[in-house]
Design a protein around this motif. Structure first.
Motif, short mmCIF file in Angstrom:
data_model
loop_
_atom_site.label_atom_id
_atom_site.label_comp_id
_atom_site.label_asym_id
_atom_site.label_seq_id
_atom_site.Cartn_x
_atom_site.Cartn_y
_atom_site.Cartn_z
N THR A 118 0.88 -1.31 0.05
CA THR A 118 0.01 0.11 -0.05
C THR A 118 0.96 1.24 -0.16
OG1 THR A 118 -0.15 -0.02 2.54
CG2 THR A 118 -1.83 -1.14 1.15
N GLY A 119 0.99 2.09 -1.00
CA GLY A 119 1.69 3.23 -1.00
C GLY A 119 3.02 2.91 -1.75
N LYS A 120 4.07 3.76 -1.51
CA LYS A 120 5.34 3.76 -2.02
C LYS A 120 6.20 4.37 -1.07
CE LYS A 120 4.12 7.12 -5.43
NZ LYS A 120 4.07 7.42 -6.89
N LEU A 121 7.63 4.03 -1.03
CA LEU A 121 8.58 4.60 -0.36
C LEU A 121 9.48 5.57 -1.41
CD1 LEU A 121 9.43 4.82 2.50
CD2 LEU A 121 10.88 2.92 1.98
N ALA A 122 9.79 6.52 -1.06
CA ALA A 122 10.83 7.42 -2.00
C ALA A 122 11.95 7.80 -1.14
CB ALA A 122 10.24 8.77 -2.57
N LEU A 123 13.18 7.44 -1.73
CA LEU A 123 14.43 7.70 -1.21
C LEU A 123 15.02 8.81 -2.11
CD1 LEU A 123 15.93 4.05 -0.59
CD2 LEU A 123 14.34 5.41 1.11
N GLN A 124 15.50 9.96 -1.54
CA GLN A 124 16.00 11.04 -2.53
C GLN A 124 17.23 11.72 -1.57
OE1 GLN A 124 13.17 13.81 -3.81
NE2 GLN A 124 14.32 15.20 -2.81
N VAL A 125 18.18 12.18 -2.50
CA VAL A 125 19.45 12.88 -2.15
C VAL A 125 19.29 13.99 -3.25
CG1 VAL A 125 21.85 12.97 -1.93
CG2 VAL A 125 20.82 10.75 -1.36
N PHE A 151 24.15 19.35 0.86
CA PHE A 151 23.54 18.13 0.41
C PHE A 151 22.50 17.85 1.42
CE2 PHE A 151 27.70 17.98 -1.52
CZ PHE A 151 27.10 17.97 -3.00
N ASP A 152 21.32 17.41 1.00
CA ASP A 152 19.91 17.07 1.72
C ASP A 152 19.44 15.50 1.45
OD1 ASP A 152 20.07 19.66 2.76
OD2 ASP A 152 18.56 20.06 1.32
N ALA A 153 19.04 14.69 2.18
CA ALA A 153 18.38 13.51 2.01
C ALA A 153 17.05 13.43 2.68
CB ALA A 153 19.34 12.42 2.51
N SER A 154 16.28 12.39 2.14
CA SER A 154 14.96 12.25 2.78
C SER A 154 14.56 10.77 2.19
CB SER A 154 14.10 13.51 2.11
OG SER A 154 13.86 13.25 0.75
N VAL A 155 13.65 10.28 3.22
CA VAL A 155 12.61 9.13 3.06
C VAL A 155 11.27 9.77 3.19
CG1 VAL A 155 12.06 6.91 3.87
CG2 VAL A 155 14.74 7.81 3.82
N SER A 156 10.50 9.21 2.11
CA SER A 156 9.17 9.63 2.05
C SER A 156 8.07 8.35 1.89
CB SER A 156 8.84 10.74 1.10
OG SER A 156 9.54 11.72 1.54
N TYR A 157 7.10 8.51 2.82
CA TYR A 157 6.13 7.39 2.21
C TYR A 157 4.90 8.15 1.82
CZ TYR A 157 1.97 4.41 3.05
OH TYR A 157 0.80 3.57 2.56
N LEU A 158 4.46 7.75 0.57
CA LEU A 158 3.26 8.43 -0.12
C LEU A 158 2.20 7.09 -0.21
CD1 LEU A 158 6.20 9.13 -1.64
CD2 LEU A 158 4.79 10.49 -2.92
N SER A 159 0.84 7.54 0.36
CA SER A 159 -0.10 6.89 0.40
C SER A 159 -0.71 6.59 -1.07
CB SER A 159 -1.32 7.22 1.21
OG SER A 159 -1.83 8.60 0.55
N ASP A 160 -1.42 5.45 -1.43
CA ASP A 160 -1.85 5.16 -2.71
C ASP A 160 -2.84 5.97 -3.17
OD1 ASP A 160 -0.81 2.63 -3.19
OD2 ASP A 160 -2.24 1.52 -2.20
N ASN A 161 -3.60 6.78 -2.51
CA ASN A 161 -4.52 7.87 -2.96
C ASN A 161 -3.97 9.41 -3.03
OD1 ASN A 161 -4.43 8.77 -0.39
ND2 ASN A 161 -6.54 8.18 0.22
N GLY A 162 -2.48 9.47 -2.77
CA GLY A 162 -1.77 10.65 -3.00
C GLY A 162 -2.19 11.62 -1.62
N LYS A 163 -3.16 11.38 -0.87
CA LYS A 163 -3.59 12.31 0.09
C LYS A 163 -2.73 12.37 1.63
CE LYS A 163 -8.50 12.25 -0.68
NZ LYS A 163 -9.85 12.01 -0.32
N TRP A 164 -1.82 11.59 1.57
CA TRP A 164 -0.74 11.25 2.70
C TRP A 164 0.45 11.31 2.39
CZ3 TRP A 164 -2.86 12.67 7.21
CH2 TRP A 164 -4.27 12.61 7.70
#
Length: 184
Positions: A118-125, A151-164
């Protein structure tokens, strides 16, 4: 009061650019070159802790280039660069760079997205480089910031519906020290 008033700027702007998409829409390359001729440019300088704005002439020339690619289904890469040469007339026969205007600005971002049940995880630098720039038209060493990278880094969880979206991030993870402002 004449010292607190200034005229509006007049700008003659000349720009040429391109936008291109290729590799079945997976790659974009955009670019532009420009020349700006200012009359009554609103320059400012710091005198003690006071900002003084005044009208003068200035010219700016440069170019910008942006590259965006999605080399795989889950990858995004964005790279950008700009070169800007701006000269501000501060007195007859005397010019200065504009305040807080680095000649070179580079930026980049790499993101990898992992699909989840459910959703997806985004890893970013991502990062940015700014070349030497000044904080006052005097161009003295004590109002000059050397070039630096952050330099910055982040980890994000995005819900399937894009609301969270839930994000954890670290800014300036290399602990770069740099001036945000300085006074002459």
């Amino acid at each position: 009061d004449d010292i607190m008033s200034f005229d509006p700027e007049t700008l003659d702007a000349f720009e040429v650019g391109f936008k291109s998409t290729f590799a079945d829409g997976k790659v974009r390359l955009n670019g532009a070159a420009y020349y700006y001729d200012y009359r009554d440019y609103q320059a400012f300088t710091l005198f003690g802790l006071d900002a003084i704005t005044f009208n003068t002439d200035a010219t700016s020339k440069g170019f910008e280039l942006e590259f965006q690619a999605s080399p795989g289904a889950n990858w995004d890469i964005i790279l950008g660069g700009a070169w800007n040469d701006i000269e501000v007339d501060v007195a007859p026969g005397v010019t200065s760079r504009s305040i807080q205007s680095p000649e070179v600005n580079l930026n980049g971002l790499v993101r990898y997205t992992i699909p989840l049940a459910t959703g997806k995880l985004a890893l970013q630098v991502n990062g940015v480089y700014l070349s030497e720039h000044i904080f006052a038209l005097s161009n003295l060493p004590n109002v000059t910031e050397d070039g630096y990278s952050v330099f910055d880094a982040s980890v994000s969880y995005l819900s399937d519906n894009g609301k969270w979206v839930l994000t954890a991030f670290v800014t300036n993870f290399t602990d770069e020290e740099y001036l945000v402002q300085t006074f002459d």
